[in-house]
Design a protein around this motif. Sequence first.
Motif, PDB file in Angstrom:
ATOM      1  N   GLY A 117     -44.354  28.386  -7.501  1.00 33.29           N
ATOM      2  CA  GLY A 117     -43.513  28.654  -8.830  1.00 33.29           C
ATOM      3  C   GLY A 117     -44.021  30.048  -9.379  1.00 33.29           C
ATOM      4  N   ARG A 118     -45.458  30.438  -9.548  1.00 30.50           N
ATOM      5  CA  ARG A 118     -45.878  31.425  -9.987  1.00 30.50           C
ATOM      6  C   ARG A 118     -45.432  32.822  -9.199  1.00 30.50           C
ATOM      7  NH1 ARG A 118     -48.173  32.019 -14.635  1.00 30.50           N
ATOM      8  NH2 ARG A 118     -49.631  33.733 -13.908  1.00 30.50           N
ATOM      9  N   LEU A 119     -44.996  32.453  -7.866  1.00 25.15           N
ATOM     10  CA  LEU A 119     -44.668  33.775  -7.096  1.00 25.15           C
ATOM     11  C   LEU A 119     -43.216  33.845  -7.288  1.00 25.15           C
ATOM     12  CD1 LEU A 119     -46.943  33.216  -3.938  1.00 25.15           C
ATOM     13  CD2 LEU A 119     -47.036  34.881  -5.612  1.00 25.15           C
ATOM     14  N   ALA A 120     -42.436  32.919  -7.757  1.00 19.60           N
ATOM     15  CA  ALA A 120     -41.049  33.012  -7.759  1.00 19.60           C
ATOM     16  C   ALA A 120     -40.670  34.401  -8.602  1.00 19.60           C
ATOM     17  CB  ALA A 120     -40.389  31.726  -8.243  1.00 19.60           C
ATOM     18  N   GLY A 121     -39.776  35.013  -8.125  1.00 18.89           N
ATOM     19  CA  GLY A 121     -39.443  36.183  -8.811  1.00 18.89           C
ATOM     20  C   GLY A 121     -40.541  37.417  -8.821  1.00 18.89           C
ATOM     21  N   ARG A 122     -41.907  37.029  -8.113  1.00 16.42           N
ATOM     22  CA  ARG A 122     -42.609  38.211  -8.139  1.00 16.42           C
ATOM     23  C   ARG A 122     -42.745  38.836  -6.808  1.00 16.42           C
ATOM     24  NH1 ARG A 122     -47.911  36.303 -11.784  1.00 16.42           N
ATOM     25  NH2 ARG A 122     -46.394  35.554 -13.763  1.00 16.42           N
ATOM     26  N   VAL A 123     -42.682  37.580  -5.525  1.00 16.60           N
ATOM     27  CA  VAL A 123     -42.611  38.071  -4.136  1.00 16.60           C
ATOM     28  C   VAL A 123     -41.251  37.447  -3.615  1.00 16.60           C
ATOM     29  CG1 VAL A 123     -44.988  38.356  -3.972  1.00 16.60           C
ATOM     30  CG2 VAL A 123     -43.744  36.303  -3.256  1.00 16.60           C
ATOM     31  N   SER A 124     -40.815  38.227  -2.424  1.00 12.77           N
ATOM     32  CA  SER A 124     -39.512  37.326  -1.938  1.00 12.77           C
ATOM     33  C   SER A 124     -39.858  35.977  -1.448  1.00 12.77           C
ATOM     34  CB  SER A 124     -39.034  38.272  -0.815  1.00 12.77           C
ATOM     35  OG  SER A 124     -40.133  38.137   0.205  1.00 12.77           O
ATOM     36  N   THR A 173     -30.245   3.075   0.655  1.00 13.78           N
ATOM     37  CA  THR A 173     -30.141   3.842  -0.443  1.00 13.78           C
ATOM     38  C   THR A 173     -31.277   4.780  -1.205  1.00 13.78           C
ATOM     39  OG1 THR A 173     -31.403   1.645  -1.283  1.00 13.78           O
ATOM     40  CG2 THR A 173     -29.304   1.461  -1.278  1.00 13.78           C
ATOM     41  N   ALA A 174     -32.558   4.691  -0.635  1.00 10.81           N
ATOM     42  CA  ALA A 174     -33.591   5.456  -1.192  1.00 10.81           C
ATOM     43  C   ALA A 174     -33.428   7.035  -0.977  1.00 10.81           C
ATOM     44  CB  ALA A 174     -34.802   5.229  -0.420  1.00 10.81           C
ATOM     45  N   GLY A 175     -32.515   7.445  -0.010  1.00 15.85           N
ATOM     46  CA  GLY A 175     -32.295   8.927   0.124  1.00 15.85           C
ATOM     47  C   GLY A 175     -31.081   9.603  -0.871  1.00 15.85           C
ATOM     48  N   ALA A 176     -30.374   8.846  -1.721  1.00 15.87           N
ATOM     49  CA  ALA A 176     -29.930   9.456  -2.664  1.00 15.87           C
ATOM     50  C   ALA A 176     -30.530  10.040  -3.660  1.00 15.87           C
ATOM     51  CB  ALA A 176     -29.004   8.304  -3.693  1.00 15.87           C
ATOM     52  N   GLY A 177     -31.676   9.713  -4.167  1.00 15.00           N
ATOM     53  CA  GLY A 177     -32.601  10.320  -5.240  1.00 15.00           C
ATOM     54  C   GLY A 177     -32.855  11.809  -4.686  1.00 15.00           C
ATOM     55  N   ILE A 178     -33.350  11.879  -3.528  1.00 13.12           N
ATOM     56  CA  ILE A 178     -33.773  13.415  -3.166  1.00 13.12           C
ATOM     57  C   ILE A 178     -32.702  14.182  -2.514  1.00 13.12           C
ATOM     58  CG2 ILE A 178     -33.979  12.643  -0.588  1.00 13.12           C
ATOM     59  CD1 ILE A 178     -36.797  14.388  -0.749  1.00 13.12           C
ATOM     60  N   ILE A 179     -31.633  13.841  -2.308  1.00 12.05           N
ATOM     61  CA  ILE A 179     -30.328  14.598  -1.747  1.00 12.05           C
ATOM     62  C   ILE A 179     -29.830  15.190  -3.075  1.00 12.05           C
ATOM     63  CG2 ILE A 179     -27.988  14.494  -0.845  1.00 12.05           C
ATOM     64  CD1 ILE A 179     -29.264  12.435   1.384  1.00 12.05           C
ATOM     65  N   ILE A 180     -29.438  14.288  -3.757  1.00 15.62           N
ATOM     66  CA  ILE A 180     -28.672  14.627  -5.147  1.00 15.62           C
ATOM     67  C   ILE A 180     -29.510  15.549  -5.922  1.00 15.62           C
ATOM     68  CG2 ILE A 180     -27.274  13.645  -6.980  1.00 15.62           C
ATOM     69  CD1 ILE A 180     -26.489  11.245  -5.343  1.00 15.62           C
ATOM     70  N   SER A 181     -30.722  15.173  -5.969  1.00 16.17           N
ATOM     71  CA  SER A 181     -31.685  16.150  -6.931  1.00 16.17           C
ATOM     72  C   SER A 181     -31.553  17.369  -6.522  1.00 16.17           C
ATOM     73  CB  SER A 181     -33.123  15.396  -6.898  1.00 16.17           C
ATOM     74  OG  SER A 181     -33.158  14.485  -7.512  1.00 16.17           O
ATOM     75  N   ARG A 182     -31.632  17.759  -5.056  1.00 10.85           N
ATOM     76  CA  ARG A 182     -31.592  18.894  -4.797  1.00 10.85           C
ATOM     77  C   ARG A 182     -30.135  19.643  -5.173  1.00 10.85           C
ATOM     78  NH1 ARG A 182     -34.020  18.158   1.525  1.00 10.85           N
ATOM     79  NH2 ARG A 182     -36.214  18.132   0.649  1.00 10.85           N
ATOM     80  N   ALA A 183     -29.244  18.656  -4.722  1.00  9.97           N
ATOM     81  CA  ALA A 183     -27.801  19.320  -5.297  1.00  9.97           C
ATOM     82  C   ALA A 183     -27.826  19.723  -7.009  1.00  9.97           C
ATOM     83  CB  ALA A 183     -26.873  18.241  -4.893  1.00  9.97           C
ATOM     84  N   ILE A 184     -28.289  18.883  -7.636  1.00 11.93           N
ATOM     85  CA  ILE A 184     -28.264  19.215  -9.021  1.00 11.93           C
ATOM     86  C   ILE A 184     -28.910  20.486  -9.480  1.00 11.93           C
ATOM     87  CG2 ILE A 184     -29.380  18.510 -11.267  1.00 11.93           C
ATOM     88  CD1 ILE A 184     -28.650  15.281 -10.559  1.00 11.93           C
ATOM     89  N   VAL A 185     -30.148  20.795  -8.679  1.00  8.63           N
ATOM     90  CA  VAL A 185     -30.774  22.037  -9.107  1.00  8.63           C
ATOM     91  C   VAL A 185     -29.777  23.196  -8.669  1.00  8.63           C
ATOM     92  CG1 VAL A 185     -32.780  23.526  -8.245  1.00  8.63           C
ATOM     93  CG2 VAL A 185     -33.215  21.089  -8.431  1.00  8.63           C
ATOM     94  N   ARG A 186     -29.157  23.215  -7.515  1.00  8.79           N
ATOM     95  CA  ARG A 186     -28.189  24.323  -7.141  1.00  8.79           C
ATOM     96  C   ARG A 186     -26.822  24.357  -7.888  1.00  8.79           C
ATOM     97  NH1 ARG A 186     -29.073  27.812  -6.418  1.00  8.79           N
ATOM     98  NH2 ARG A 186     -28.128  28.706  -4.559  1.00  8.79           N
ATOM     99  N   ASP A 187     -26.572  23.182  -8.550  1.00 10.30           N
ATOM    100  CA  ASP A 187     -25.537  23.314  -9.495  1.00 10.30           C
ATOM    101  C   ASP A 187     -25.937  23.986 -10.939  1.00 10.30           C
ATOM    102  OD1 ASP A 187     -23.985  21.148  -8.023  1.00 10.30           O
ATOM    103  OD2 ASP A 187     -24.476  19.359  -9.102  1.00 10.30           O
ATOM    104  N   LEU A 188     -27.112  23.909 -11.176  1.00 15.08           N
ATOM    105  CA  LEU A 188     -27.391  24.352 -12.371  1.00 15.08           C
ATOM    106  C   LEU A 188     -27.937  25.792 -12.203  1.00 15.08           C
ATOM    107  CD1 LEU A 188     -29.138  21.283 -14.135  1.00 15.08           C
ATOM    108  CD2 LEU A 188     -26.830  22.264 -14.538  1.00 15.08           C
ATOM    109  N   TYR A 189     -28.855  26.164 -11.178  1.00 20.03           N
ATOM    110  CA  TYR A 189     -29.513  27.478 -11.103  1.00 20.03           C
ATOM    111  C   TYR A 189     -29.356  28.023  -9.739  1.00 20.03           C
ATOM    112  CZ  TYR A 189     -31.928  25.152 -15.144  1.00 20.03           C
ATOM    113  OH  TYR A 189     -32.147  24.605 -16.387  1.00 20.03           O
ATOM    114  N   ASP A 190     -29.600  29.416  -9.815  1.00 18.75           N
ATOM    115  CA  ASP A 190     -29.486  30.114  -8.502  1.00 18.75           C
ATOM    116  C   ASP A 190     -30.872  30.955  -8.758  1.00 18.75           C
ATOM    117  OD1 ASP A 190     -27.013  29.611  -7.686  1.00 18.75           O
ATOM    118  OD2 ASP A 190     -26.152  30.617  -9.418  1.00 18.75           O
ATOM    119  N   GLY A 191     -31.178  31.839  -7.439  1.00 13.74           N
ATOM    120  CA  GLY A 191     -32.157  32.647  -7.407  1.00 13.74           C
ATOM    121  C   GLY A 191     -33.515  32.279  -8.026  1.00 13.74           C
ATOM    122  N   ALA A 192     -34.264  33.015  -8.372  1.00 14.93           N
ATOM    123  CA  ALA A 192     -35.857  32.649  -8.885  1.00 14.93           C
ATOM    124  C   ALA A 192     -35.719  31.608  -9.769  1.00 14.93           C
ATOM    125  CB  ALA A 192     -36.181  33.813  -9.596  1.00 14.93           C
ATOM    126  N   PRO A 193     -34.764  31.154 -10.881  1.00 15.59           N
ATOM    127  CA  PRO A 193     -34.835  29.837 -11.387  1.00 15.59           C
ATOM    128  C   PRO A 193     -34.822  28.639 -10.747  1.00 15.59           C
ATOM    129  CG  PRO A 193     -33.553  31.700 -12.591  1.00 15.59           C
ATOM    130  CD  PRO A 193     -33.902  32.264 -11.365  1.00 15.59           C
TER     131      PRO A 193
END
Length: 404
Positions: free
Chosen positions: A270-277, A111-131
């Motif tokens: 986080g600071r480098l996101a959007g500033r360097v590749s 059961t423990a893996g659901a948190g980390i897996i679905i959290s990553r999916a939620i990030v990609r549901d909501l945002y792309d690229g540097a965000p």
Amino acid sequence: MTLHAAPQRGLALLLAALSAIGPFAIDTYLPSFPDIAARLQATPLEVQQTLSAYLFAFAAMTLWHGAIADRFGRRRVILIALGLFALASLGCAFATSIGQLWFWRGLQGVTAGAGIIISRAIVRDLYDGAPAQRLMANISMMFALAPALAPLIGGWLQATWGWRSVFGFLVVASGLLLLLCAYQLQETLPPEKRQSLRPAYLLGAYRKIFSSPPFLFACAALSLNFNGFFLYVLSAPVFLMRHLNLPETAFLWLFGPGMLGLICGSWLAGRLAGRVSAGKAVYYGHLVMGAAALLNLLLSGILPPGLPWSILPIALYTCGMALAMPSLTLFALDPFPQQRGLAASCQTFFQAAANGLTAAVIAPLLWDSTFSLALGMAGSLLLGSLAALAYRRTLGRNSALLPG
């Protein structure tokens, strides 16, 4: 959608808490290993296998959390998984034999893996690229507190009430998180974007993901880099209590500097996101990890085990690891925009299987000396770096992972 308007920091905190269930299930009870062995009349190796039971069950089920969340939505799967995790933790607290503890630890892993897996999916549901990269870095920075706090809390509970209280704490923590998610977590996958659970569809989807060279190499780099540090987590009772002669309440000596490195590396990412590749962030992360691994070999080779020199290279290593981690995570998910949950499942399966192998075989082989542990860190990093180079070659020079 309500969650789109939520501040990134608040969302990151909630997703980090969901991701932290796994580390808490691993790290909180490490100081209790000797007490568990004595109370359940088990050998140290049998107690170690409670960790293996958790990790292999975790790995097996991670293949399904994402697919189920792609079919039924993120929120419902999270709530059910948290409820079952609380039940499994209660079973651990009342176990009367090492065999029972193996069983309940396995259910925790399921059961423990659901948190980390679905959290990553939620990030990609909501945002792309540097965000997305920035949010993933923020989650990693907050998540880094969990492995530092878990053994500290576990050590205090162990010294005060014994090993069963550690699992009682997990019951309470997962129950509170269940209530928080019930009131705060909104659905991020609309019905029209949900995927099928038909066997033919799933078989084709799994084949597509596991036959993708960029996915495999990105996952290998991520997993092997992490294993360079996770080796010390798995060996913590021996490393701290035998080699460094520290008490059961002193696990913060390992997890504090290690997590401080994770926080610093995540902040840098986080600071480098959007500033360097993203590729350059991975490159710089590998440079830092390489320096840490070489320093660790040098210090453990010429000095006896002791503080602080046996610990400092680990903090530097986790800083580099965290700098590279958000980008590598996104690299593995990006080729599959319609199957993000499934891809996150496969990614976590890959890492959990590597962690289980390290727990069952590699850690017991290497924990007899600090130098052999340093060799394990260096070997994991070397293989991770080769995987990163292989990822670069699969994409070609124009979209290279590494500069140059």
